[in-house]
Every structure is written in C-alpha cells, then in structure tokens.
Design a protein around this motif. Structure first.
Motif, short mmCIF file in Angstrom:
data_model
loop_
_atom_site.label_atom_id
_atom_site.label_comp_id
_atom_site.label_asym_id
_atom_site.label_seq_id
_atom_site.Cartn_x
_atom_site.Cartn_y
_atom_site.Cartn_z
N LEU A 32 0.61 -1.35 0.11
CA LEU A 32 0.05 0.05 0.27
C LEU A 32 0.82 1.51 -0.05
N LEU A 33 0.17 2.59 0.03
CA LEU A 33 0.97 3.71 -0.03
C LEU A 33 1.31 3.86 0.92
N ASN A 34 1.49 3.16 2.72
CA ASN A 34 2.42 3.81 3.73
C ASN A 34 3.39 2.28 3.90
N ASP A 35 3.18 1.50 3.10
CA ASP A 35 4.49 0.38 2.36
C ASP A 35 4.39 -0.46 3.82
N GLU A 36 2.93 -0.79 3.71
CA GLU A 36 2.39 -2.01 4.75
C GLU A 36 2.22 -3.20 3.18
N LYS A 37 2.20 -4.25 3.85
CA LYS A 37 2.03 -5.15 3.12
C LYS A 37 0.66 -5.64 3.23
N ALA A 38 -0.51 -5.60 2.07
CA ALA A 38 -1.64 -6.03 1.68
C ALA A 38 -1.02 -7.75 1.05
N GLN A 39 -2.55 -8.58 1.68
CA GLN A 39 -2.32 -10.01 0.85
C GLN A 39 -4.29 -10.46 0.78
N GLY A 40 -4.83 -11.07 0.41
CA GLY A 40 -6.08 -11.63 0.02
C GLY A 40 -6.22 -12.78 -0.80
N TYR A 41 -7.81 -13.34 -0.71
CA TYR A 41 -8.12 -13.70 -1.90
C TYR A 41 -9.55 -13.72 -2.11
N ILE A 42 -9.72 -14.68 -3.22
CA ILE A 42 -11.84 -14.08 -3.20
C ILE A 42 -12.02 -15.77 -3.78
N VAL A 43 -12.63 -16.32 -3.58
CA VAL A 43 -12.42 -17.71 -4.36
C VAL A 43 -14.44 -17.15 -4.72
N ALA A 44 -14.93 -17.37 -5.97
CA ALA A 44 -16.74 -17.20 -6.88
C ALA A 44 -17.00 -18.44 -7.41
N SER A 45 -17.52 -18.46 -7.82
CA SER A 45 -18.90 -19.31 -8.61
C SER A 45 -19.66 -18.35 -9.27
N SER A 46 -20.16 -18.23 -10.79
CA SER A 46 -20.80 -17.23 -11.23
C SER A 46 -21.65 -18.77 -12.62
N LEU A 47 -22.42 -17.56 -12.28
CA LEU A 47 -23.76 -17.99 -13.80
C LEU A 47 -23.61 -17.03 -15.02
N SER A 48 -24.19 -17.53 -16.17
CA SER A 48 -24.07 -16.20 -17.24
C SER A 48 -24.83 -16.76 -18.46
#
Length: 393
Positions: free
Chosen positions: A357-373
């Motif tokens: 981030l701008l403040n030099d802090e480390k960031a992380q995350g994950y996204i799990v998703a399903s979809s219908l189109s």
C-alpha cells in the motif's frame, strides 16, 4: 447504478425483440457472481492491508452491444454495468457503468468517425465520472493514411485522501481538450505510423483544497504499429509525455509511456499478453499525476465443447510523482467454465492478491467465487463478427 442497470435491461429487451435487418448485429449477456473475499477493501483499491475484514459478496454484470450498417454508415452502441455488494457492514459496494456510441461515415477517400463515451466508477476509495466526445477525420491515398482527431471531455474525480483520511468535501472537476494529427502506412497485414497528442486541462476552481493549481498542458508524440496474420495479432505504441503544470510546486513531467499487446490463438489454446504504462489523474495533494504500469498474462484451454480452463496473472503499480509514494498489486488465479447449453455457463475461479500500500504496508487477500452467465444472440442469422465483438463478461 440501479437505474443504469435497469436502463441496460430495458433497452436490451427492446432491441432483442425488435426485427433485425440482415446487417444488424445484437449481443447481450448477464452474469451473477458470488463468493468470498478475504480483504475486499484491498481488492477494490482501498487502504486496508491487514485482511481483518473478510466478507461474502454477490455481483451482477450486464452487457449489451448493438450494431448496424446501412450504405456507407456503420454504428454501434454499447452499455455495461456491474456492481458488487458485500455482506459485511461498513463496506461500500463497487459500482461501474459504461455507455458508448460510435458512428462511422464515408469510405477510404474520406471517413468521419464520431465516438461518445461515458464512464462512472464508484468504489471504496474512488468516485469518478468521465464524459468524452471525439471526432476523427481520415483519408487513405496509396496506402498512406492521414488523420486528425479532435476531443473534448468533462471529468469529475474524488479519491480518499491521505491527509483527510476520507474523500475530499468537493470533488475536482475539469475540462480537457485535445487535437491529435498523424500519418501511417497501411499494408495488407498491418499498419505503422506516427502522431502527436496536444492537450490541455482546465479545472473548475483555480486552486484545489490544498492550494495547488492543477491546470496543465501536455505534448505527447508517439509511434505505433499493428500486425495481424493467422492466429497472431500484435500491437505496440511508445510515446514521450511532456507535461507543463501552472503550479511551481509541481515538477514538469518528462516520461516514457507505452502500450503493447500480443494475442496468439493456436487452437485449442489462447494466450494474451499486455503491458501498459500510462498517466493517471489524481487528487493526491502533492502529485500532479500518477504513472500507472499494468502487465497481464491470460491463457485458456478449450478442453472440449463443454469445458474451458483459464489462468491469469497481473501486476499493477501506481507511482505518485513528486512524492516517495508508490502502490503495487500482484494477482494470479485459475478458473474453469462449463457450458451447460442454451447460452448458460457455470464458472468457478480462485484468485490470490498481494501487494504494497501507499504507507508501505504489505497487503494480501484471496477471492473464491462461482458464477452463472447467460448470453443472448437474438438475430436469426449467426453474427458475422465484423461489426461488433462480444463483451467479456
């Protein structure tokens, strides 16, 4: 945002039910997507790096393209809207709407191209609106294309502020104008040329909230080229941006920008690579603009008529000029799509996100998703593909 989605749906229903001429093409798609995001404030560009606010989410995407041709006039209209809402309280939804209209009249001896676009973005840390009108006039003589584009635009921008720790009380509003003359050589498989973008920006208020004058003029000469043959398509452009700001506290800009892409389709595989470095507008108090770098790699494998496997990776960085601040994001993920017939598809994807981030802090995350189109192609005949391209929903 809801009104825009309803507008897209109503117009789409009208067009889908209207009789189509032989040279008209229509395409619409809708997608419902849901899952879990371990750090939505980071995923939507916010300032959280700890990942302590995870949330389930649901998203809706709608896309519509209509195009037609009569005599020497070609037109197409596009509308896209998507919104993502989070179950956890206190997380603003991410909403995006895009509308576009493009008309082409004439032939190689004299062609006029008019383009109107509207984009509205509302996320956790950015509220922006852009309305742009451009007119391009071109002529091709003995494989030499001469062209000139005139463009005017109105923009409004508001971002969360490092000093106020919130949005500005009044968004920045500015107008911009540009003229872009150029010349290129056209061959059966590509084009190469040179041009220059001469532009200026004028803000509604002479001074922003922090007392800076943001009015500026820019000169951007560039070279470009494209090539397409068989399964391969290439595009590349490189330019040098010279920017002159009216405030003595903003350093004039002199930097190299680029835009390059490669698409390779050796069936049943597809590979797409892209690298872009561009200038971005900002409300950051001590920076005139940002220099944003985006690199992406996407691959897919059409296993059979029913299954499509995908993989993607990306890198994004934003450098705030005249300051030591910089933000970076790295993403990578896998996905699978199952065609269940009648225009319906089921999808599943997992994405990992890391960055600074701008403040030099480390960031992380994950996204799990399903979809219908669901895809809609209402014309009686199969689209030829020469008027429009399907939206990637």
């Amino acid at each position: 945002m809801l009104r825009i989605i309803v507008f897209v749906a109503v117009i789409g229903s009208y067009l889908l039910g209207a009789p189509a001429r032989a040279e008209d093409e229509l395409f619409a798609s809708m997608r419902l997507r849901g899952g879990y995001d371990s750090n939505p404030l980071f995923s939507t560009g916010g300032g959280r790096g700890t990942g302590d606010i995870g949330s389930a989410f649901i998203g809706t995407e709608v896309g519509l393209i209509a195009a037609g041709k009569q005599d020497d006039i070609t037109w197409n209209a596009t509308a896209e809207a998507n919104g993502t809402r989070y179950i956890a309280p206190g997380i603003d939804p991410a909403l995006v709407a895009k509308l576009g209209l493009r008309g082409i009249m004439g032939d190689d001896s004299l062609r006029v191209i008019s383009t109107t676009s509207f984009v509205d973005i509302n996320t956790y840390n950015t509220h922006s609106t852009d309305l742009v009108q451009s007119v391009k006039v071109e002529t091709i003589q003995d494989k030499i294309k001469w062209f000139v584009t005139g463009e005017v635009g109105v923009s409004r921008l508001n971002q969360t502020n490092v000093i106020l720790q919130d949005f500005l009380p009044i968004p920045l509003q500015f107008m911009r104008g540009a003229i872009i003359p150029g010349v290129s050589v056209i061959t059966s498989k590509g084009e190469v040329g040179v041009s220059v973008n001469l532009s200026m920006r004028r803000y509604a208020e002479e001074l922003d909230l922090f007392g800076f004058r943001r009015d500026n003029e820019r000169i951007q000469p560039f070279m470009f080229g494209r090539y397409e043959s068989g399964d391969i398509a290439l595009f590349a452009a490189v330019s040098q941006l010279y920017g002159i700001w009216h405030d003595i506290d903003f350093t004039n800009v002199n930097t190299t920008l680029f835009d390059a892409s490669l698409t390779w389709r050796p069936k049943p595989f597809t590979l797409e690579l892209a690298a872009i470095r561009r200038a971005g507008e900002t409300t950051f108090p001590i920076s005139p603009i940002t220099i944003d770098t985006l690199m992406t790699a996407k691959g897919s494998w059409q296993v059979n008529d029913k299954w499509l496997l995908t993989a993607a990776a990306g890198y994004t960085s934003s450098v705030y000029l005249d300051s030591p601040y910089k933000a970076t994001t790295i993403t990578y993920g896998l996905g699978a799509v199952r065609d269940i017939g009648n225009g319906y598809k089921l999808g599943f994807d997992v994405t990992r996100i890391t960055g600074t981030l701008l403040n030099d802090e480390k960031a992380q995350g994950y996204i799990v998703a399903s979809s219908l189109s669901k895809s809609f192609v209402p014309t009686a005949t199969k689209p030829k593909g020469d008027l429009i391209a399907k939206p990637s929903l």
